[in-house]
Each structure stands twice: as structure tokens, then as C-alpha cells.
Design a protein around this motif. Structure first.
Motif, PDB file in Angstrom:
ATOM      1  N   UNK A   1      43.692  31.201 -14.560  1.00 24.03           N
ATOM      2  CA  UNK A   1      44.109  30.006 -14.396  1.00 24.03           C
ATOM      3  C   UNK A   1      42.891  29.059 -14.898  1.00 24.03           C
ATOM      4  N   UNK A   2      41.832  29.523 -15.405  1.00 19.93           N
ATOM      5  CA  UNK A   2      40.836  28.637 -15.883  1.00 19.93           C
ATOM      6  C   UNK A   2      41.355  27.613 -17.294  1.00 19.93           C
ATOM      7  N   UNK A   3      42.515  28.167 -17.668  1.00 12.21           N
ATOM      8  CA  UNK A   3      43.269  27.531 -18.573  1.00 12.21           C
ATOM      9  C   UNK A   3      42.854  27.944 -20.112  1.00 12.21           C
ATOM     10  N   UNK A   4      44.135  27.967 -21.079  1.00  9.15           N
ATOM     11  CA  UNK A   4      43.963  28.519 -22.373  1.00  9.15           C
ATOM     12  C   UNK A   4      42.819  27.581 -23.126  1.00  9.15           C
ATOM     13  N   UNK A   5      42.707  26.415 -22.844  1.00  5.93           N
ATOM     14  CA  UNK A   5      41.592  25.643 -23.518  1.00  5.93           C
ATOM     15  C   UNK A   5      40.059  26.307 -23.189  1.00  5.93           C
ATOM     16  N   UNK A   6      40.143  27.118 -22.321  1.00  3.47           N
ATOM     17  CA  UNK A   6      38.742  27.665 -21.756  1.00  3.47           C
ATOM     18  C   UNK A   6      38.806  29.235 -22.139  1.00  3.47           C
ATOM     19  N   UNK A   7      39.956  29.854 -21.677  1.00  3.14           N
ATOM     20  CA  UNK A   7      39.895  31.260 -21.755  1.00  3.14           C
ATOM     21  C   UNK A   7      41.126  31.676 -22.486  1.00  3.14           C
ATOM     22  N   UNK A   8      41.078  32.946 -23.098  1.00  6.78           N
ATOM     23  CA  UNK A   8      42.526  33.462 -23.644  1.00  6.78           C
ATOM     24  C   UNK A   8      42.571  34.999 -23.127  1.00  6.78           C
ATOM     25  N   UNK A   9      43.610  35.582 -23.674  1.00  5.75           N
ATOM     26  CA  UNK A   9      43.766  37.060 -23.263  1.00  5.75           C
ATOM     27  C   UNK A   9      42.547  37.967 -23.635  1.00  5.75           C
ATOM     28  N   UNK A  10      42.042  37.386 -25.080  1.00  5.56           N
ATOM     29  CA  UNK A  10      40.815  38.363 -25.545  1.00  5.56           C
ATOM     30  C   UNK A  10      39.673  38.192 -24.672  1.00  5.56           C
ATOM     31  N   UNK A  11      39.434  36.838 -24.079  1.00  2.00           N
ATOM     32  CA  UNK A  11      38.335  36.611 -23.097  1.00  2.00           C
ATOM     33  C   UNK A  11      38.551  37.401 -21.794  1.00  2.00           C
ATOM     34  N   UNK A  12      39.889  37.389 -21.402  1.00  2.00           N
ATOM     35  CA  UNK A  12      39.811  38.062 -20.240  1.00  2.00           C
ATOM     36  C   UNK A  12      39.761  40.010 -20.406  1.00  2.00           C
ATOM     37  N   UNK A  13      40.424  40.045 -21.491  1.00  2.00           N
ATOM     38  CA  UNK A  13      40.001  41.703 -21.880  1.00  2.00           C
ATOM     39  C   UNK A  13      38.464  41.928 -21.720  1.00  2.00           C
ATOM     40  N   UNK A  14      37.874  41.129 -22.564  1.00  2.00           N
ATOM     41  CA  UNK A  14      36.242  41.272 -22.510  1.00  2.00           C
ATOM     42  C   UNK A  14      35.692  41.383 -21.179  1.00  2.00           C
ATOM     43  N   UNK A  15      36.066  40.176 -20.493  1.00  2.00           N
ATOM     44  CA  UNK A  15      35.277  40.100 -19.005  1.00  2.00           C
ATOM     45  C   UNK A  15      35.648  41.088 -18.035  1.00  2.00           C
ATOM     46  N   UNK A  16      36.929  41.363 -18.071  1.00  2.00           N
ATOM     47  CA  UNK A  16      37.466  42.519 -17.284  1.00  2.00           C
ATOM     48  C   UNK A  16      37.399  44.025 -17.451  1.00  2.00           C
ATOM     49  N   UNK A  17      36.824  44.050 -18.633  1.00  2.00           N
ATOM     50  CA  UNK A  17      36.846  45.527 -19.062  1.00  2.00           C
ATOM     51  C   UNK A  17      35.780  45.768 -20.231  1.00  2.00           C
ATOM     52  N   UNK A  18      35.729  45.196 -21.133  1.00  2.00           N
ATOM     53  CA  UNK A  18      35.227  45.645 -22.558  1.00  2.00           C
ATOM     54  C   UNK A  18      33.691  45.213 -22.455  1.00  2.00           C
ATOM     55  N   UNK A  19      33.099  44.072 -21.644  1.00  2.00           N
ATOM     56  CA  UNK A  19      31.635  43.666 -21.877  1.00  2.00           C
ATOM     57  C   UNK A  19      31.131  44.745 -20.832  1.00  2.00           C
ATOM     58  N   UNK A  20      31.598  45.167 -19.938  1.00  2.00           N
ATOM     59  CA  UNK A  20      31.029  46.067 -19.027  1.00  2.00           C
ATOM     60  C   UNK A  20      31.107  47.354 -19.753  1.00  2.00           C
ATOM     61  N   UNK A  21      32.094  47.797 -20.416  1.00  2.00           N
ATOM     62  CA  UNK A  21      31.974  49.108 -20.786  1.00  2.00           C
ATOM     63  C   UNK A  21      30.905  49.136 -21.911  1.00  2.00           C
ATOM     64  N   UNK A  22      30.665  48.182 -22.606  1.00  2.00           N
ATOM     65  CA  UNK A  22      29.296  48.125 -23.621  1.00  2.00           C
ATOM     66  C   UNK A  22      28.185  48.049 -23.125  1.00  2.00           C
ATOM     67  N   UNK A  23      28.094  47.673 -21.829  1.00  2.00           N
ATOM     68  CA  UNK A  23      26.796  47.518 -21.057  1.00  2.00           C
ATOM     69  C   UNK A  23      26.593  48.775 -20.429  1.00  2.00           C
ATOM     70  N   UNK A  24      27.721  49.524 -19.848  1.00  2.00           N
ATOM     71  CA  UNK A  24      27.818  50.710 -19.326  1.00  2.00           C
ATOM     72  C   UNK A  24      28.474  51.765 -19.923  1.00  2.00           C
ATOM     73  N   UNK A  25      28.268  52.485 -21.046  1.00  2.00           N
ATOM     74  CA  UNK A  25      29.092  53.099 -21.844  1.00  2.00           C
ATOM     75  C   UNK A  25      29.413  54.552 -20.957  1.00  2.00           C
ATOM     76  N   UNK A  26      28.577  55.014 -19.620  1.00  2.00           N
ATOM     77  CA  UNK A  26      29.219  55.933 -19.006  1.00  2.00           C
ATOM     78  C   UNK A  26      30.407  55.424 -17.921  1.00  2.00           C
ATOM     79  N   UNK A  27      30.860  54.206 -18.035  1.00  2.00           N
ATOM     80  CA  UNK A  27      31.833  53.778 -17.233  1.00  2.00           C
ATOM     81  C   UNK A  27      33.297  54.007 -18.042  1.00  2.00           C
ATOM     82  N   UNK A  28      33.171  54.834 -19.363  1.00  2.00           N
ATOM     83  CA  UNK A  28      34.354  55.069 -20.016  1.00  2.00           C
ATOM     84  C   UNK A  28      34.782  56.375 -19.019  1.00  2.00           C
TER      85      UNK A  28
END
Length: 304
Positions: A275-302
Motif C-alpha cells: 500500500x506504499x503505492x505504485x508511485x513508490x513500489x511495484x511488483x518487482x520491488x516487492x519481489x526483491x524486498x520479500x525474497x530476492x534481495x535476501x537470497x542474494x545476501x544469504x545464498x544458503x536461504x535457497x
């Protein structure tokens, strides 16, 4: 293990959230699993409306350890942490021993360690890293210590050399401490610019200043723990003018929840991001924040 009906309803909301994004699940970098007697004291503090919070703080997921694990897994959390932290000398080493045992019997938990400014900190942290610790926790507010304390200089050096991230509660929320705020963290980064730090709670309430640190240091990340929720917005609202900077740091913001010690449902912590709004975040941002960024920082999380 069965969960209460209301938690089952919550799980459906959480799973719908990440499925709509096309994710395989969530990675939560800020969850608390602790020795039972330590967790009981933490819950007792929140029950008493402690001086740092001064507000009612009902624990939403006050279950035994096995059920808490079942709840997270039912939400579709593929990897999480066991954030432990000492409030006095002599605690960190045995907390690390407990965390190592917890990680050994809980394969979806990222092996977590901690430390305190004391002479033996470099030795016990080196042991924890050698044993497989993948993330550390530093709670400047509860510990009441300066992260730039000279006793911690070799600790930060070890972490920088190993590339192991540290989740740091250094913001002055919910109440300022003697060493909270961006200044002490900036002093650490000046000596160890290669550190990977994850600023807990988006640096609440010094959001702008910690975003500035992220601008200056590519190893600085931020986690969303409790930020943007209705509960926190009443006390420390995130300035609307800073929202464009969330998009700028789309690759260095990580989802965190503070589970189980939150006074609202888990789904709310996710839905407020959308609900931050599409002018701030989009689906790609949400995917990165909720999963992909952490996976990159912690590869063992796969997970398969």
C-alpha cells in the motif's frame, strides 16, 4: 502441528500475497528464536508496557517453539533467523551456543550469532563463524553499548573479512539510548567500509539519516521490520517525502517481521508494503524486498 483457526486464516492471506507476486515463498531476515527463559523475559517486558514502548504490546504469536516454527512454515517463510542479543557481558557466548544448536535442528533457520563489547568477543565470534554462522545481531539499544567501542573493532573486522551481514538495531525507536542513532554506526563504517550491515526497522525514527548511510556505503541494507505498519506509523511515521528513496534502494531493502513479538498479524507487515503505492513500489520491488534481495545476501536461504 495444528495452529489456531485465526492463524490459519492469516496464513491464507500471507500465502496469497507472495503467490500473487510469483514468488516461491518469503525470506524473513528478522525473527526471534531464543532460549525459553530469555524469551519469557522479553515477553514479560512487553506485557508490562515497558518504559521503552509505553504502549500496549500484545504478543501476536505467543506459542511454544514448535508451534511458532509451524506458523512460519505455514506462512510460506522459506528461511528466517534466530535473532538473539545480550544485554550484559557474559551472555553472548552461550547465546551463540544455543543458536548453533537451534540452527542444527532447524535447517530453514539461518545460523545466527551475536556479540557484546567484551575482551573475549573476537574469540567467541570467530568460533561462531567457523561453526557456520551466516548472520549476526547487534542490539545497540538493549545492550546499551557503543558499536564503535574499541573492544568491538576486531569483531567488525572479522565480520567484514567474512562478508557476514549483521542486523543492527541502532535507530532511536521506540526510545533513544545512549548510543543509538546514525553517528555511532557511521563511525564503525568509517573504520570498516566493507561491512555488510542491515539496519533494523529502516532505522526508525532516523529514516533519512540511515538512508543517507546506505547512499554512502554499498554494504548498508535496511530491513522493513515494523516499519510502515499502523502500529509504528502512530509513533514514528515514515515521511512521505522519503518514499522515492525506497525505490532507489530497491536492491538493499529486506523484509523483516519481528515475529513472534509483534502486536498485529503477520500479513499486515506485508500488505503495508504494497500500500506504499505504485508511485513508490511495484511488483518487482516487492519481489526483491520479500525474497530476492535476501537470497542474494544469504545464498544458503535457497530451498528446493
Amino acid at each position: 502441528m495444528p495452529v489456531p483457526p485465526e492463524v490459519a486464516v492469516e496464513a491464507r492471506r500471507v500465502r496469497a500475497f507472495w503467490r500473487e507476486l510469483g514468488l516461491p515463498g518469503l525470506i524473513d531476515v528478522h525473527t526471534h528464536f531464543m532460549p525459553r527463559r530469555v524469551l519469557d523475559k522479553v515477553w514479560a517486558y512487553f506485557d508490562s508496557v515497558g518504559p521503552l514502548t509505553s504502549v500496549a504490546w500484545p504478543i501476536a504469536y505467543r506459542f511454544d517453539e514448535d508451534r511458532r516454527l509451524a506458523v512460519l512454515r505455514g506462512f510460506g517463510v522459506r528461511a528466517f533467523t534466530s535473532m538473539v542479543y545480550p544485554h550484559k557481558p557474559g551472555m553472548a557466548a552461550w547465546l551463540n551456543e544455543w543458536s548453533a544448536g537451534f540452527a542444527a535442528r532447524t535447517p530453514d533457520c539461518l545460523h545466527t550469532a551475536t556479540f557484546f563489547p567484551e575482551p573475549d568477543a573476537p574469540a567467541y565470534l570467530a568460533r561462531a563463524l567457523a561453526a557456520g554462522a551466516r548472520v549476526c545481531k547487534a542490539h545497540v539499544q538493549v545492550g546499551g553499548y557503543d558499536p564503535a567501542d574499541p573492544l568491538l573493532d576486531p569483531v567488525w573486522g572479522l565480520l567484514a573479512d567474512a562478508g557476514v551481514p549483521t542486523v543492527v538495531h541502532a535507530g532511536s525507536g521506540p526510545a533513544p539510548g545512549a548510543h543509538t542513532g546514525p553517528g555511532p554506526v557511521a563511525a564503525v563504517l568509517a573504520r570498516h567500509p566493507g561491512l555488510r550491515l542491515v539496519i533494523a526497522h529502516m532505522g526508525m525514527p532516523e529514516y533519512r539519516e540511515f538512508l543517507d548511510l546506505a547512499d554512502a556505503h554499498p554494504g548498508v541494507h535496511l530491513d522493513t521490520t515494523m516499519a510502515f505498519t499502523d502500529f509504528s506509523e502512530r509513533m514514528s511515521p515514515f515521511p512521505p517525502g522519503l518514499r522515492p528513496r525506497l525505490a532507489h534502494h530497491a536492491d538493499r531493502i529486506l523484509f523483516g517481521s519481528d515475529f513472534p513479538n509483534i502486536p498485529y498479524g503477520y500479513a499486515h507487515a506485508l500488505e503495508v508494503l504494497a500500500r506504499l503505492g505504485q508511485d513508490t513500489v511495484d511488483a518487482a520491488w516487492l519481489r526483491a524486498v520479500c525474497h530476492d534481495n535476501a537470497l542474494r545476501l544469504f545464498p544458503s536461504a535457497a530451498r528446493p
